[in-house]
Enzyme design. Sequence first.
Site, PDB file in Angstrom:
ATOM      1  N   GLN A 156      -1.558  -0.083  44.190  1.00 36.68           N
ATOM      2  CA  GLN A 156      -0.618  -0.551  43.171  1.00 36.68           C
ATOM      3  C   GLN A 156       0.085   0.625  42.486  1.00 36.68           C
ATOM      4  O   GLN A 156       1.287   0.570  42.219  1.00 36.68           O
ATOM      5  CB  GLN A 156      -1.339  -1.410  42.126  1.00 36.68           C
ATOM      6  N   ASP A 185       2.535 -12.656  48.410  1.00 39.59           N
ATOM      7  CA  ASP A 185       3.989 -12.638  48.589  1.00 39.59           C
ATOM      8  C   ASP A 185       4.281 -13.097  50.014  1.00 39.59           C
ATOM      9  O   ASP A 185       3.681 -12.578  50.972  1.00 39.59           O
ATOM     10  CB  ASP A 185       4.548 -11.230  48.388  1.00 39.59           C
ATOM     11  N   GLU A 221      10.543 -14.610  40.852  1.00 42.81           N
ATOM     12  CA  GLU A 221      10.097 -14.158  42.169  1.00 42.81           C
ATOM     13  C   GLU A 221       9.756 -15.382  43.009  1.00 42.81           C
ATOM     14  O   GLU A 221       8.602 -15.818  43.051  1.00 42.81           O
ATOM     15  CB  GLU A 221       8.883 -13.230  42.053  1.00 42.81           C
ATOM     16  N   TRP A 248       9.202 -15.728  45.925  1.00 45.20           N
ATOM     17  CA  TRP A 248       8.325 -15.399  47.052  1.00 45.20           C
ATOM     18  C   TRP A 248       6.863 -15.210  46.632  1.00 45.20           C
ATOM     19  O   TRP A 248       5.989 -15.077  47.473  1.00 45.20           O
ATOM     20  CB  TRP A 248       8.811 -14.098  47.704  1.00 45.20           C
ATOM     21  N   HIS A 249       6.591 -15.190  45.335  1.00 40.51           N
ATOM     22  CA  HIS A 249       5.262 -14.832  44.829  1.00 40.51           C
ATOM     23  C   HIS A 249       4.513 -16.090  44.386  1.00 40.51           C
ATOM     24  O   HIS A 249       4.942 -16.801  43.489  1.00 40.51           O
ATOM     25  CB  HIS A 249       5.408 -13.868  43.646  1.00 40.51           C
TER      26      HIS A 249
END
Length: 250
Positions: free
Chosen positions: A78, A113, A163, A165-166
């Site tokens: 991260q 994701d 987001e 996609w998350h």
Amino acid sequence: MKRLCLDKNQVYSGELILVNGDNPIKKMISNKNISLVDKKSNVYLNKTVDYMLKELLFEIGSRDEIIYVSGYRTLGEQIKIYNDSIVENGEFFTNKYVALSNHSEHQTGLAIDLARNDINIDFIRPDFPLDGIYKEFREKAPHYGFIERYLKDKENITKISAEPWHFRYVGFPHSEIISRNNFVLEEYIEYIKDFKYSKKPLTVKDKNLNIEISYICCENDKNWIAIPDNSPYTVSGNNIDGYILTLWRT
């Protein structure tokens, strides 16, 4: 009835922990619950999340249309993703889409994701369309415990840009309640506090079951509650100040 002891450290673990800019990860995630789920993309996930995600993808008939982009990340990964994005995309862009270390859901193994299968996939902002099989995925995701975590009209609450996609695993029936009320997880955590343990729980019906959800404030190092015999239950911390009890009754 049987008595159950909830340790103070349990506040910081479970499927409903809130991880965001104000609430960092406070307890190390155990690697024993994390496994490699996609060799091609080298994606790891919590084992329960992996199972439920595969069940969902199987139901909608996805083969190669939807692919994994990013799942569980270590602290080091991260940090690297954030720093690399600062260099490549700048601070403004990065702070919109990439969480600081120990403030990322990806470090829990509960977030994934996803992307439309394409030649070029943007790791930070993968394309996950709003129509077709991707729309079907979103519609059925709550049945399998998933929510779309960062919504466009809730950016002032999540402090993260939308987001699409998350997706975050929170477990059923929490995912259904969140989606039905157009909540984000921050709102749900606060909402549940109105349903205090030993008073009036939030009750939802699922087929022939009554599911009771209640909030338990962490007041001591050891917190005792009573659970009915032979009733399945789960307890998750909220990563702030207490626990969420989910109880299934016939």
